[in-house]
Design an enzyme around this catalytic site. Structure first.
Site, PDB file in Angstrom:
ATOM      1  N   GLU A  89       0.827  -1.212   0.000  1.00  0.00           N
ATOM      2  CA  GLU A  89       0.000   0.000   0.000  1.00  0.00           C
ATOM      3  C   GLU A  89       0.855   1.254   0.000  1.00  0.00           C
ATOM      4  O   GLU A  89       2.041   1.210   0.343  1.00  0.00           O
ATOM      5  CB  GLU A  89      -0.873   0.043   1.263  1.00  0.00           C
ATOM      6  CG  GLU A  89      -2.122  -0.811   1.200  1.00  0.00           C
ATOM      7  CD  GLU A  89      -3.241  -0.146   0.426  1.00  0.00           C
ATOM      8  OE1 GLU A  89      -3.032   0.974  -0.079  1.00  0.00           O
ATOM      9  OE2 GLU A  89      -4.312  -0.757   0.317  1.00  0.00           O
TER      10      GLU A  89
ATOM     11  N   ARG B 211      -7.551   0.196  13.102  1.00  0.00           N
ATOM     12  CA  ARG B 211      -6.155   0.510  12.795  1.00  0.00           C
ATOM     13  C   ARG B 211      -6.136   1.613  11.753  1.00  0.00           C
ATOM     14  O   ARG B 211      -7.125   1.837  11.044  1.00  0.00           O
ATOM     15  CB  ARG B 211      -5.415  -0.709  12.244  1.00  0.00           C
ATOM     16  CG  ARG B 211      -5.934  -1.201  10.883  1.00  0.00           C
ATOM     17  CD  ARG B 211      -4.914  -2.110  10.215  1.00  0.00           C
ATOM     18  NE  ARG B 211      -5.431  -2.806   9.046  1.00  0.00           N
ATOM     19  CZ  ARG B 211      -5.514  -2.291   7.826  1.00  0.00           C
ATOM     20  NH1 ARG B 211      -5.174  -1.041   7.589  1.00  0.00           N
ATOM     21  NH2 ARG B 211      -5.977  -3.010   6.811  1.00  0.00           N
TER      22      ARG B 211
ATOM     23  N   ASN C  19      -5.202   3.203   8.211  1.00  0.00           N
ATOM     24  CA  ASN C  19      -5.091   2.694   6.849  1.00  0.00           C
ATOM     25  C   ASN C  19      -4.357   3.757   6.033  1.00  0.00           C
ATOM     26  O   ASN C  19      -3.362   4.298   6.499  1.00  0.00           O
ATOM     27  CB  ASN C  19      -6.503   2.355   6.338  1.00  0.00           C
ATOM     28  CG  ASN C  19      -6.484   1.434   5.147  1.00  0.00           C
ATOM     29  OD1 ASN C  19      -5.684   0.499   5.100  1.00  0.00           O
ATOM     30  ND2 ASN C  19      -7.332   1.680   4.173  1.00  0.00           N
TER      31      ASN C  19
ATOM     32  N   ASN D  32      -9.467   5.490   2.685  1.00  0.00           N
ATOM     33  CA  ASN D  32      -8.467   5.121   1.685  1.00  0.00           C
ATOM     34  C   ASN D  32      -7.918   6.334   0.956  1.00  0.00           C
ATOM     35  O   ASN D  32      -7.532   7.305   1.595  1.00  0.00           O
ATOM     36  CB  ASN D  32      -9.035   4.050   0.744  1.00  0.00           C
ATOM     37  CG  ASN D  32      -8.459   2.681   1.067  1.00  0.00           C
ATOM     38  OD1 ASN D  32      -7.249   2.552   1.266  1.00  0.00           O
ATOM     39  ND2 ASN D  32      -9.299   1.672   1.130  1.00  0.00           N
TER      40      ASN D  32
ATOM     41  N   ASP E 196      -9.560   2.248  -4.277  1.00  0.00           N
ATOM     42  CA  ASP E 196      -8.681   2.085  -3.114  1.00  0.00           C
ATOM     43  C   ASP E 196      -7.766   3.316  -3.021  1.00  0.00           C
ATOM     44  O   ASP E 196      -8.236   4.411  -2.740  1.00  0.00           O
ATOM     45  CB  ASP E 196      -7.916   0.758  -3.255  1.00  0.00           C
ATOM     46  CG  ASP E 196      -7.226   0.342  -1.975  1.00  0.00           C
ATOM     47  OD1 ASP E 196      -6.963   1.206  -1.131  1.00  0.00           O
ATOM     48  OD2 ASP E 196      -6.918  -0.853  -1.817  1.00  0.00           O
TER      49      ASP E 196
HETATM   50 CA    CA Z   1      -5.779   1.023   0.756  1.00  0.00          CA
END
Ligand code: CA
Length: 292
Positions: free
Chosen positions: A16, A99, A101, A147, A197
């Protein structure tokens, strides 16, 4: 059509958040679930990593070349030479099932990052901005999977993805007051394209979106909501993208393996790799966070 190039076959569980580090000529990204930061220098294929002891959702570069991290237990500063961490505050100490991201440094030199429920419970997360050590502003509440995020070229619009909405939201952003307001829908991602995303803005003000479950990155005009381009990848879980390279004419793309069946992984063995395109469009250099 422009074809992908595999840079490193690191088989990240959940790769990521790529960000280009101009000084090091390297792309930095995270494997959230393996608690690792990766750094890859394309010029000589040098690959290094930093092992952490908690989930790391995102990393941002600071002016002095350090990192700010958004992790399971809040914000941290990290010195890459000593690998020492310094805690900067946890806005969700009361939400242990969450958590951090995705996150990114904003045009204000501050680290913006959001959270999600580790059990994918809807509406449990939020978007935050780290003002300074111990001072964290909650910007958006009721987020499911915080995101992709980026800012328009004039810095007055903030773009944001809460993945299950399948939308890119736009907000007015006032740098003087730090406020974001007047939320509206800029882009709707059709169901057959998978879930939006990570995201990055290019030098022409268009948005590039990574598609989780969609095997592609796409380019959109946030003014009209129209899709302009799509680049296919050989993996289903495409997680995020960022421009880099000396001239910012390369698009780096991260991917994941988490949750894929053995059969799917056999069909898509490059899942979790780091990819690169030369899409014919340039990006911007990433904003640098103020050192905290
Ligand atoms: Ca992501």
């Amino acid at each position: 059509m422009e074809k992908w190039e595999l840079l490193t076959d690191v088989r990240a569980t959940l790769g990521e958040g790529p960000v280009w580090d101009e000084e090091r000529g390297a792309i930095v990204w995270v494997d959230i679930l393996e608690k690792r930061i990766w750094e890859y220098r394309p010029a000589d294929a040098d690959l290094t990593s930093y092992q952490l002891d908690q989930y790391v959702g995102a990393a941002a570069l600071t002016e002095s070349g350090g990192l700010l991290l958004a992790m399971r237990h809040g914000f941290y500063a990290m010195d890459r030479d000593t690998e020492k961490l310094r805690a900067l505050g946890d806005p969700e100490a009361d939400r242990p099932a969450n958590r951090f991201n995705d996150g990114k440094c904003g045009p204000d030199g501050r680290f913006w990052a959001g959270t999600m429920s580790m059990g994918d419970k809807p509406g449990q997360g939020a978007l935050y901005r780290l003002e300074e050590a111990g001072r964290i502003i909650r910007l958006v509440e009721g987020v499911s999977t915080s995101n992709g995020l980026d800012w328009s070229l004039d810095g007055r619009t903030f773009y944001y993805i809460d993945t299950p909405t399948r939308e890119v939201a736009a907000f007015d952003y006032d740098r003087e007051t730090g406020r974001i307001e007047r939320r509206r829908t800029a882009i709707r991602v059709p169901e057959e394209d998978g879930y939006p995303d990570g995201m990055t803005l290019d030098a022409e003000g268009k948005l590039w979106i990574a598609h989780w479950g969609g095997s592609q990155v796409t380019r959109w005009d946030p003014e009209t909501g129209r899709k302009l381009d799509a680049l296919a990848l050989p993996v289903p879980l495409v997680t995020s993208c960022a421009f880099g390279g000396e001239h910012y004419d390369e698009l780096y793309v991260t991917s994941a393996r988490v949750g894929l069946s053995t059969e799917t992984l056999e069909q898509h063995p490059l899942s979790g790799g780091l990819f690169r395109f030369r899409p014919g469009v340039k990006g911007r250099s990433p904003f640098r966070c103020r050192d905290l």
